[in-house]
Design an enzyme around this catalytic site. Structure first.
Site, PDB file in Angstrom:
ATOM      1  N   HIS A  49       1.345  -1.477   0.127  1.00  0.00           N
ATOM      2  CA  HIS A  49      -0.201  -0.345  -0.041  1.00  0.00           C
ATOM      3  C   HIS A  49       0.814   0.875   0.161  1.00  0.00           C
ATOM      4  O   HIS A  49       2.155   1.109   0.638  1.00  0.00           O
ATOM      5  CB  HIS A  49      -1.022  -0.286   1.161  1.00  0.00           C
ATOM      6  CG  HIS A  49      -2.064   1.094   1.433  1.00  0.00           C
ATOM      7  ND1 HIS A  49      -1.605   2.291   1.727  1.00  0.00           N
ATOM      8  CD2 HIS A  49      -2.890   1.063   0.969  1.00  0.00           C
ATOM      9  CE1 HIS A  49      -2.764   2.933   2.276  1.00  0.00           C
ATOM     10  NE2 HIS A  49      -3.726   2.293   1.223  1.00  0.00           N
ATOM     11  N   PRO A  50       0.401   2.823  -0.387  1.00  0.00           N
ATOM     12  CA  PRO A  50       1.106   3.363  -0.454  1.00  0.00           C
ATOM     13  C   PRO A  50       2.313   4.284   0.820  1.00  0.00           C
ATOM     14  O   PRO A  50       3.122   4.761   0.565  1.00  0.00           O
ATOM     15  CB  PRO A  50       0.714   4.433  -1.001  1.00  0.00           C
ATOM     16  CG  PRO A  50      -0.480   3.944  -2.345  1.00  0.00           C
ATOM     17  CD  PRO A  50      -0.874   2.248  -1.457  1.00  0.00           C
ATOM     18  N   VAL A  51       1.491   3.907   1.859  1.00  0.00           N
ATOM     19  CA  VAL A  51       2.192   4.535   3.089  1.00  0.00           C
ATOM     20  C   VAL A  51       2.711   3.558   3.986  1.00  0.00           C
ATOM     21  O   VAL A  51       3.758   3.643   4.313  1.00  0.00           O
ATOM     22  CB  VAL A  51       0.887   4.172   4.043  1.00  0.00           C
ATOM     23  CG1 VAL A  51       0.156   5.842   3.945  1.00  0.00           C
ATOM     24  CG2 VAL A  51       0.479   3.262   4.538  1.00  0.00           C
ATOM     25  N   LYS A  52       3.336   2.111   2.607  1.00  0.00           N
ATOM     26  CA  LYS A  52       4.025   0.927   3.853  1.00  0.00           C
ATOM     27  C   LYS A  52       5.264   1.519   3.036  1.00  0.00           C
ATOM     28  O   LYS A  52       6.268   2.183   2.097  1.00  0.00           O
ATOM     29  CB  LYS A  52       3.547  -0.137   3.502  1.00  0.00           C
ATOM     30  CG  LYS A  52       2.466  -0.724   3.193  1.00  0.00           C
ATOM     31  CD  LYS A  52       2.616  -0.632   4.952  1.00  0.00           C
ATOM     32  CE  LYS A  52       1.175  -1.823   5.611  1.00  0.00           C
ATOM     33  NZ  LYS A  52      -0.104  -1.685   4.910  1.00  0.00           N
ATOM     34  N   THR A  53       6.722   0.392   3.315  1.00  0.00           N
ATOM     35  CA  THR A  53       7.189   0.866   3.359  1.00  0.00           C
ATOM     36  C   THR A  53       8.226   1.173   1.812  1.00  0.00           C
ATOM     37  O   THR A  53       9.184   1.538   1.437  1.00  0.00           O
ATOM     38  CB  THR A  53       8.701  -0.283   3.517  1.00  0.00           C
ATOM     39  OG1 THR A  53       8.373  -0.421   5.134  1.00  0.00           O
ATOM     40  CG2 THR A  53      10.320   0.230   3.330  1.00  0.00           C
TER      41      THR A  53
END
Length: 397
Positions: A186-190
């Site tokens: 997902h976009p907020v992951k690493t």
């Protein structure tokens, strides 16, 4: 506004996606295999199976280990609901485990307690969450699970790049203490593929089953065919169009342009990890200077080098005389975005009915105090200082 999380997209990332869009394959092409190979090498696992998102990865892992309706699995109550939903989608019953009130990690004692509440004849697996990017004590958890013949699944959606030592050095995703590990992009992951997920494993059989399940359950390998009359030409060669439906599967495929983005993001992973660790150190130094017992950060486990996805503050809102909602709203007024990770899953209305659970004081205590502060690679040190100053100002009224 400084958001709590945000993707970092470079010109190389954009070029990789555009190159695929201009090519021959948008899906089921070579970019997916290249991404899987790069991910497996990055974490040190034999196999990586890419799929459409982290929830799909949890579902695929649940199917692959053979969970069936009526089976039981243990899931820590502090996580995103998908950790429980994955096994629940195959009909398994969830036995919720408590967590450490300061780290939200599953502990050996909490696992033993959950096992004592389960039916030993139906209990099949333990799902372990590396909450926020901090590693759970996998050697002890694995030993407890293996002694009872339980499968172990790591929910590593927060923890790409995290390393630790439990009697031996290990890396999240290498499956040294588990059957498989699940990731989200997902976009907020690493790293990000927009949406997307993957499962890593060292088990050839599990990898094969997950590849089948993500593509409708369609068998395309000669050794798996059962209908010789349809499968083969008169000379014994496989008919080039042929496939067999061997089991009911799903369409959980990752597209090639997502995979291309994932591959370039993986090439940037070392820089992402260095940046996250530097920002984490800045936060810890700044919070130490606050010298306020009402404000602290989730501690890192001993003998670990986490790559944090979430920068979670523990705030004693009662002691400060302010609700969490007001605290968050006042931070937003100062240009700082925050979030809460997570509402205990055993408190969700669906699971209150489906999986009645005794009190889990650790989960409730963690939830009462947790507040996720901004953390992403493109933040600056000045951003961290702004966040901490805003937290101090709101806490002091």
């Amino acid at each position: 506004m400084i958001p709590y999380g945000r993707q970092s997209i470079s010109e190389d990332d954009i070029k990789a996606v555009v190159d695929v869009l201009r090519g021959d394959y948008l899906t089921t092409g070579p970019a997916v295999g290249a991404f899987e190979a790069a991910l497996a090498e990055s974490v040190g696992a034999r196999h990586a199976i890419a799929c459409s998102n982290g929830t799909a990865a949890l579902h695929l892992a649940s199917l692959a280990i053979g969970l069936e309706p009526g089976d039981q699995v243990i899931v820590p109550s502090i996580s995103f609901v998908a950790t429980a939903n994955g096994p629940r989608l195959v009909g398994a019953e969830i036995v919720f485990a408590d967590v450490d009130p300061d780290s939200a990690l599953l502990t050996p004692a909490a696992l033993e307690d959950a096992i004592s509440r389960a039916d030993p004849q139906r209990l099949k697996a333990v799902f372990v969450v590396h909450m926020g990017g901090n590693p759970a004590p996998m050697a002890e958890i694995s030993a407890i699970a293996r002694a009872r013949g339980l499968k172990v699944i790591e929910d590593a959606c927060h923890a790409l790049g995290t390393e630790a030592e439990d009697g031996r050095p290990w890396r999240v995703g290498d499956c040294a203490f588990s059957d498989c590990a699940v990731f989200s992009f997902h976009p907020v992951k690493t790293i990000t593929t927009g949406e997307g997920g993957a499962i890593t494993t060292n088990d050839d059989g599990l990898a094969r089953r997950m590849r089948l399940e993500r593509n409708h359950g369609l068998e395309r390998e000669r050794e798996g065919f059962g209908n010789e009359a349809l499968a083969f030409d008169t000379d014994g060669a496989t008919n080039p169009w042929y496939y067999e439906l061997t089991r009911l599967g799903l369409n959980y495929r990752l597209t090639d342009f997502q995979a291309a983005l994932g591959t370039t993001q993986l090439s940037r992973l070392p820089d992402f990890l260095r940046r996250r660790r530097a920002l984490t150190a800045r936060y810890r130094e700044a919070f130490a200077r606050l010298n306020d017992d009402s404000l602290s950060l989730v501690p890192a486990p001993a003998s670990s080098d986490p790559a944090l996805h979430l920068m979670v503050a523990l705030v004693d809102f009662d002691r400060l005389g302010i609700s969490r909602a007001k605290f968050m709203n006042r931070l937003r007024d100062k240009g700082v975005g925050t979030q809460v990770h997570y509402i205990p899953i055993h408190r969700q209305p669906y699971y209150v009915k489906a999986s009645p659970t005794p009190e889990l004081p650790g989960a409730d205590r963690y939830y009462a105090r947790c507040l996720s502060l901004p953390l992403y690679p493109d933040m600056t040190e000045a951003d961290v200082d702004k966040v901490v100053e805003a937290v101090r100002a709101v806490a002091q009224g």
